[in-house]
Scaffold this active site. Structure first.
Site, mmCIF file in Angstrom:
data_model
loop_
_atom_site.group_PDB
_atom_site.id
_atom_site.type_symbol
_atom_site.label_atom_id
_atom_site.label_comp_id
_atom_site.label_asym_id
_atom_site.label_seq_id
_atom_site.Cartn_x
_atom_site.Cartn_y
_atom_site.Cartn_z
ATOM 1 N N TYR A 99 23.199 5.382 11.648
ATOM 2 C CA TYR A 99 23.193 4.618 10.807
ATOM 3 C C TYR A 99 23.511 4.437 8.977
ATOM 4 O O TYR A 99 23.530 5.694 8.352
ATOM 5 C CB TYR A 99 21.531 5.380 10.535
ATOM 6 C CG TYR A 99 20.405 3.997 9.477
ATOM 7 C CD1 TYR A 99 19.898 3.290 10.188
ATOM 8 C CD2 TYR A 99 20.568 3.910 7.857
ATOM 9 C CE1 TYR A 99 18.800 2.407 9.153
ATOM 10 C CE2 TYR A 99 20.272 3.961 7.029
ATOM 11 C CZ TYR A 99 19.000 2.639 7.939
ATOM 12 O OH TYR A 99 18.538 1.951 7.061
ATOM 13 N N GLU B 63 22.894 -3.106 5.443
ATOM 14 C CA GLU B 63 22.167 -2.402 6.399
ATOM 15 C C GLU B 63 23.075 -2.463 8.197
ATOM 16 O O GLU B 63 22.468 -3.162 8.618
ATOM 17 C CB GLU B 63 20.557 -1.899 6.711
ATOM 18 C CG GLU B 63 19.894 -1.451 7.884
ATOM 19 C CD GLU B 63 18.578 -1.574 7.889
ATOM 20 O OE1 GLU B 63 18.312 -2.191 8.544
ATOM 21 O OE2 GLU B 63 17.992 -0.588 7.233
#
Ligand code: GDP
Ligand code: MN
Length: 392
Positions: A108, A196
């Site tokens: 991530y 993101e």
């Protein structure tokens, strides 16, 4: 402003970030053709302005072109409901068809603006592919944070440090470093509010790539990015929020409440919501009409609040300054007549022409409870909503 994954990945590509080969389809047949082009094994992904698609059936991994067409047919034209959409979901008009990636590890990486650090903040984790909120709640030590120096940008050795801390294999640290650096460039150069990548993947054949892409832009900076404005898909926006935005009104929909709030000024909005909570109720929305709204603007604001199906009572809390209370009252009467609503109003008006404003509301025969301050407003709300003003 949000954009779709298929648009975000194009931006990433133009900044040198690796992404899987993909195309966008509006029909099952187009999806089939893309799948043929990519050798049959593809991911079919609903394009909506919300995450959580995987768990909600909005991401299908298939092995053949016909299955891709079938998956697309199941998504296109439907409303996809994920934990990030509103209850009714978001309409799926396009699907991304991406060459299937064989994943060795899901990581991530995100960049967002951090108010405390007064800087862009890189947040990265070895725990990709799951909700980052869960990681933050259960294993916060698995999130690496790095504040980006606004003058220097992200230094390569910092990007490298981040890559190593989230467990990128040694031989892939170099490309991962470049990728993270490029994500920061996207964030800064395009005035994003969020970049993101979840998941950022390490593939079984030794590459790092962005398998998902979410970019949101800072609205106040869009004037210097005209080309980004063209990417807007207003159909994905909340209908009433869009209507308010078009009218130059700041309307925010809130979950779970029954009180519609009309205020002027952000501070007053906060106080009004506190009062609503004090009354044991919860705001369904708030609409800030701002400083110098005219009658027809107020009428439109009123109409937007009434159109919110969750609203059972409207709390009007205005401080007459540049916006005079009599103008506001005439606007409310206009809006009430136009919508024909009998909804109860709890009204606090102070400042310029407050008495005149209250008189106008009284003369119009609306269902109004006038209150002198926010404490009285809380009491009045409790009476209108019943002893159990809560929203359970
Ligand atoms: P989101 O659920 O809306 O965040 O959609 P994502 O694009 O992140 O996809 C959700 C999950 O589907 C990912 O975390 C992966 O586990 C899986 N997924 C998506 N694309 C692929 C792919 O090409 N190959 C494999 N193996 N899994 C994928
Ligand atoms: Mn994702």
């Amino acid at each position: 402003m949000n954009i779709h994954e298929y648009q975000a990945r194009e931006i990433l590509e133009s900044y040198g970030v690796s992404v899987p080969r993909a195309g966008v389809a509006s029909t099952p047949d187009e999806a089939r053709q893309l799948a043929v082009e990519f050798g049959g094994r593809v991911a079919v992904k609903a394009q909506v302005h919300a995450g959580g698609r995987g768990k909600a059936g909005g991401v299908k991994l298939v092995q053949a072109p016909d299955e891709a067409a079938e998956a697309a047919a199941g998504m296109l034209g439907t409303n996809l409901v994920t934990h990030q959409t509103k209850a009714g979901g978001a309409p799926v008009r396009k699907v991304l068809v991406a060459e299937l990636t064989d994943i060795a590890d899901e990581l991530y990486v995100a960049i967002t603006m951090d108010a405390d650090a007064k800087a862009a903040m890189v947040m990265a984790s070895s725990e990709g592919g799951v909700e980052i909120e869960e990681v933050a709640a259960n294993t916060p030590n698995k999130i690496v944070r790095h504040a980006v120096d606004p003058l220097i940008g992200l230094s390569p050795y910092h990007a490298r440090d981040i890559a190593m801390k989230i467990g990128v294999p040694t031989d892939l640290v170099q490309p991962a470093t470049g990728l993270i650096t490029n994500l920061c460039r996207v964030f800064q150069e395009l005035d994003a509010s969020l970049v993101e990548i979840n998941p950022l993947v390490v593939t079984t054949d030794g590459r790092v790539m962005a398998l998902d892409a979410k970019i949101a832009f800072e609205d106040d900076a869009l004037f210097r990015h005209r080309e980004i404005l063209d990417l807007e898909d207003s159909e994905q926006n909340d209908e009433l929020e869009q209507k308010a935005h078009d009218a130059g009104l700041a309307y925010v929909k809130l979950d779970g409440g029954r009180v519609g709030c009309m205020v002027n000024g952000a501070g007053l909005a906060m106080a009004t919501m506190d009062i609503t909570k004090t009354a044991g109720a919860a705001p369904a929305n708030f609409l800030d009409v701002g400083g110098g709204a005219a009658e027809d603007k107020i009428a439109e604001a009123f109409e937007i609040i009434v159109s919110d199906d969750d609203v059972e009572v409207i709390l009007v809390n205005l401080f007459g300054g540049i916006l005079r209370c009599d103008v506001a009252a005439r606007g409310i009467v206009m809006g009430a007549q136009y919508t024909g609503t009998q909804m109860p109003l709890v009204v606090a008006m102070r400042g310029t022409n407050a008495n005149e404003g209250l008189q106008i509301l009284a003369d119009a025969g609306l269902n109004v409870t006038t209150v002198g301050d926010l404490g009285e407003a809380a009491t009045a709300l409790t009476q209108v909503l019943g002893a159990d003003g809560s929203n359970a």
